[in-house]
Each structure stands twice: as C-alpha cells, then as structure tokens.
Design a protein around this motif. Structure first.
Motif, PDB file in Angstrom:
ATOM      1  N   ARG A  96       0.852  -1.184   0.000  1.00  0.00           N
ATOM      2  CA  ARG A  96       0.000   0.000   0.000  1.00  0.00           C
ATOM      3  C   ARG A  96       0.893   1.240   0.000  1.00  0.00           C
ATOM      4  O   ARG A  96       1.890   1.305   0.708  1.00  0.00           O
ATOM      5  CB  ARG A  96      -0.886  -0.030   1.247  1.00  0.00           C
ATOM      6  CG  ARG A  96      -1.785   1.163   1.375  1.00  0.00           C
ATOM      7  CD  ARG A  96      -2.795   1.025   2.475  1.00  0.00           C
ATOM      8  NE  ARG A  96      -2.143   0.740   3.742  1.00  0.00           N
ATOM      9  CZ  ARG A  96      -2.795   0.467   4.853  1.00  0.00           C
ATOM     10  NH1 ARG A  96      -4.089   0.393   4.857  1.00  0.00           N
ATOM     11  NH2 ARG A  96      -2.158   0.224   5.966  1.00  0.00           N
ATOM     12  N   ILE A  97       0.524   2.237  -0.792  1.00  0.00           N
ATOM     13  CA  ILE A  97       1.265   3.495  -0.873  1.00  0.00           C
ATOM     14  C   ILE A  97       0.599   4.498   0.063  1.00  0.00           C
ATOM     15  O   ILE A  97      -0.614   4.708  -0.001  1.00  0.00           O
ATOM     16  CB  ILE A  97       1.281   4.040  -2.306  1.00  0.00           C
ATOM     17  CG1 ILE A  97       1.923   3.030  -3.249  1.00  0.00           C
ATOM     18  CG2 ILE A  97       2.016   5.365  -2.358  1.00  0.00           C
ATOM     19  CD1 ILE A  97       1.809   3.410  -4.698  1.00  0.00           C
ATOM     20  N   ILE A  98       1.404   5.108   0.920  1.00  0.00           N
ATOM     21  CA  ILE A  98       0.891   6.084   1.880  1.00  0.00           C
ATOM     22  C   ILE A  98       1.646   7.394   1.689  1.00  0.00           C
ATOM     23  O   ILE A  98       2.877   7.417   1.649  1.00  0.00           O
ATOM     24  CB  ILE A  98       1.092   5.583   3.328  1.00  0.00           C
ATOM     25  CG1 ILE A  98       0.392   4.245   3.516  1.00  0.00           C
ATOM     26  CG2 ILE A  98       0.584   6.602   4.320  1.00  0.00           C
ATOM     27  CD1 ILE A  98       0.745   3.560   4.810  1.00  0.00           C
ATOM     28  N   LYS A  99       0.913   8.495   1.574  1.00  0.00           N
ATOM     29  CA  LYS A  99       1.536   9.809   1.439  1.00  0.00           C
ATOM     30  C   LYS A  99       1.590  10.478   2.804  1.00  0.00           C
ATOM     31  O   LYS A  99       0.589  10.574   3.504  1.00  0.00           O
ATOM     32  CB  LYS A  99       0.749  10.678   0.469  1.00  0.00           C
ATOM     33  CG  LYS A  99       1.398  12.008   0.191  1.00  0.00           C
ATOM     34  CD  LYS A  99       0.656  12.801  -0.849  1.00  0.00           C
ATOM     35  CE  LYS A  99       1.368  14.103  -1.143  1.00  0.00           C
ATOM     36  NZ  LYS A  99       0.661  14.888  -2.151  1.00  0.00           N
ATOM     37  N   SER A 100       2.765  10.940   3.171  1.00  0.00           N
ATOM     38  CA  SER A 100       2.953  11.616   4.440  1.00  0.00           C
ATOM     39  C   SER A 100       2.369  13.023   4.359  1.00  0.00           C
ATOM     40  O   SER A 100       2.624  13.754   3.407  1.00  0.00           O
ATOM     41  CB  SER A 100       4.435  11.688   4.785  1.00  0.00           C
ATOM     42  OG  SER A 100       4.634  12.466   5.939  1.00  0.00           O
ATOM     43  N   LYS A 101       1.592  13.397   5.368  1.00  0.00           N
ATOM     44  CA  LYS A 101       0.992  14.736   5.378  1.00  0.00           C
ATOM     45  C   LYS A 101       2.026  15.809   5.710  1.00  0.00           C
ATOM     46  O   LYS A 101       1.924  16.931   5.237  1.00  0.00           O
ATOM     47  CB  LYS A 101      -0.145  14.786   6.388  1.00  0.00           C
ATOM     48  CG  LYS A 101      -1.330  13.961   5.973  1.00  0.00           C
ATOM     49  CD  LYS A 101      -2.457  14.072   6.965  1.00  0.00           C
ATOM     50  CE  LYS A 101      -3.628  13.213   6.528  1.00  0.00           C
ATOM     51  NZ  LYS A 101      -4.735  13.292   7.484  1.00  0.00           N
ATOM     52  N   LYS A 102       3.033  15.457   6.497  1.00  0.00           N
ATOM     53  CA  LYS A 102       4.046  16.431   6.906  1.00  0.00           C
ATOM     54  C   LYS A 102       5.023  16.762   5.782  1.00  0.00           C
ATOM     55  O   LYS A 102       5.256  17.922   5.469  1.00  0.00           O
ATOM     56  CB  LYS A 102       4.816  15.909   8.115  1.00  0.00           C
ATOM     57  CG  LYS A 102       3.986  15.814   9.360  1.00  0.00           C
ATOM     58  CD  LYS A 102       4.810  15.300  10.517  1.00  0.00           C
ATOM     59  CE  LYS A 102       3.982  15.176  11.763  1.00  0.00           C
ATOM     60  NZ  LYS A 102       4.764  14.642  12.895  1.00  0.00           N
ATOM     61  N   SER A 103       5.607  15.728   5.181  1.00  0.00           N
ATOM     62  CA  SER A 103       6.672  15.963   4.195  1.00  0.00           C
ATOM     63  C   SER A 103       6.186  15.869   2.750  1.00  0.00           C
ATOM     64  O   SER A 103       6.831  16.389   1.858  1.00  0.00           O
ATOM     65  CB  SER A 103       7.812  14.971   4.410  1.00  0.00           C
ATOM     66  OG  SER A 103       7.357  13.659   4.181  1.00  0.00           O
ATOM     67  N   GLY A 104       5.090  15.163   2.505  1.00  0.00           N
ATOM     68  CA  GLY A 104       4.601  15.013   1.148  1.00  0.00           C
ATOM     69  C   GLY A 104       5.211  13.840   0.403  1.00  0.00           C
ATOM     70  O   GLY A 104       4.853  13.576  -0.734  1.00  0.00           O
ATOM     71  N   PHE A 105       6.137  13.121   1.039  1.00  0.00           N
ATOM     72  CA  PHE A 105       6.759  11.970   0.402  1.00  0.00           C
ATOM     73  C   PHE A 105       5.865  10.742   0.518  1.00  0.00           C
ATOM     74  O   PHE A 105       5.039  10.643   1.420  1.00  0.00           O
ATOM     75  CB  PHE A 105       8.122  11.657   1.041  1.00  0.00           C
ATOM     76  CG  PHE A 105       9.155  12.704   0.762  1.00  0.00           C
ATOM     77  CD1 PHE A 105       9.706  12.828  -0.500  1.00  0.00           C
ATOM     78  CD2 PHE A 105       9.577  13.570   1.760  1.00  0.00           C
ATOM     79  CE1 PHE A 105      10.667  13.789  -0.761  1.00  0.00           C
ATOM     80  CE2 PHE A 105      10.534  14.536   1.509  1.00  0.00           C
ATOM     81  CZ  PHE A 105      11.077  14.645   0.238  1.00  0.00           C
ATOM     82  N   TYR A 106       6.055   9.816  -0.393  1.00  0.00           N
ATOM     83  CA  TYR A 106       5.308   8.573  -0.372  1.00  0.00           C
ATOM     84  C   TYR A 106       6.131   7.475   0.285  1.00  0.00           C
ATOM     85  O   TYR A 106       7.334   7.380   0.076  1.00  0.00           O
ATOM     86  CB  TYR A 106       4.942   8.132  -1.803  1.00  0.00           C
ATOM     87  CG  TYR A 106       3.913   9.020  -2.442  1.00  0.00           C
ATOM     88  CD1 TYR A 106       2.558   8.818  -2.213  1.00  0.00           C
ATOM     89  CD2 TYR A 106       4.289  10.059  -3.285  1.00  0.00           C
ATOM     90  CE1 TYR A 106       1.606   9.624  -2.807  1.00  0.00           C
ATOM     91  CE2 TYR A 106       3.345  10.870  -3.885  1.00  0.00           C
ATOM     92  CZ  TYR A 106       2.000  10.641  -3.627  1.00  0.00           C
ATOM     93  OH  TYR A 106       1.056  11.443  -4.217  1.00  0.00           O
ATOM     94  N   THR A 107       5.462   6.651   1.076  1.00  0.00           N
ATOM     95  CA  THR A 107       6.092   5.483   1.675  1.00  0.00           C
ATOM     96  C   THR A 107       5.259   4.263   1.317  1.00  0.00           C
ATOM     97  O   THR A 107       4.082   4.380   0.960  1.00  0.00           O
ATOM     98  CB  THR A 107       6.190   5.609   3.204  1.00  0.00           C
ATOM     99  OG1 THR A 107       4.889   5.766   3.739  1.00  0.00           O
ATOM    100  CG2 THR A 107       7.057   6.782   3.612  1.00  0.00           C
ATOM    101  N   PHE A 108       5.866   3.113   1.439  1.00  0.00           N
ATOM    102  CA  PHE A 108       5.190   1.867   1.109  1.00  0.00           C
ATOM    103  C   PHE A 108       5.039   1.017   2.357  1.00  0.00           C
ATOM    104  O   PHE A 108       5.967   0.900   3.155  1.00  0.00           O
ATOM    105  CB  PHE A 108       5.996   1.077   0.062  1.00  0.00           C
ATOM    106  CG  PHE A 108       6.125   1.793  -1.244  1.00  0.00           C
ATOM    107  CD1 PHE A 108       5.137   1.687  -2.192  1.00  0.00           C
ATOM    108  CD2 PHE A 108       7.228   2.578  -1.512  1.00  0.00           C
ATOM    109  CE1 PHE A 108       5.246   2.354  -3.407  1.00  0.00           C
ATOM    110  CE2 PHE A 108       7.349   3.247  -2.711  1.00  0.00           C
ATOM    111  CZ  PHE A 108       6.357   3.127  -3.662  1.00  0.00           C
TER     112      PHE A 108
END
Length: 54
Positions: free
Chosen positions: A22-34
C-alpha cells in the motif's frame, strides 16, 4: 510408518497468502512510503480500506 505420513499431509490447511503493498503519502513531508504486509486472501479488503491515523 507410511500411513502416518499420508495422514499428516491430508491434515494440512493451505491458505492463499498475498503480499499486499500500500502506498501512503505523508501529510508532513509530502513523500510517499510503502507499507508491505503478507496477509491471507480474506484480509485484503480490510488492509486497503484502512485509513491512516496521521
């Protein structure tokens, strides 16, 4: 002895396991994590409809 081996093979329950990513976008930095998780076939809908607490 061969009888026991045959009985043990019949008792095994086979479950279909899936690697869900699942791809999750961080609200703080805007980067995507898996987020990777190995789950059963029945838990797939729960995994993808889960909302993040962030």
């Amino acid at each position: 002895m061969s009888k026991k081996i045959v009985e043990d093979k019949n008792k095994k329950n086979s479950k279909k396991m899936i690697l869900a990513i699942r791809i999750i976008k961080s609200k703080k930095s805007g980067f995507y994590t898996f987020e990777n998780k190995i789950i059963t076939d029945n838990e797939v809908d729960k995994f993808f409809h889960h909302k993040d607490k962030n």
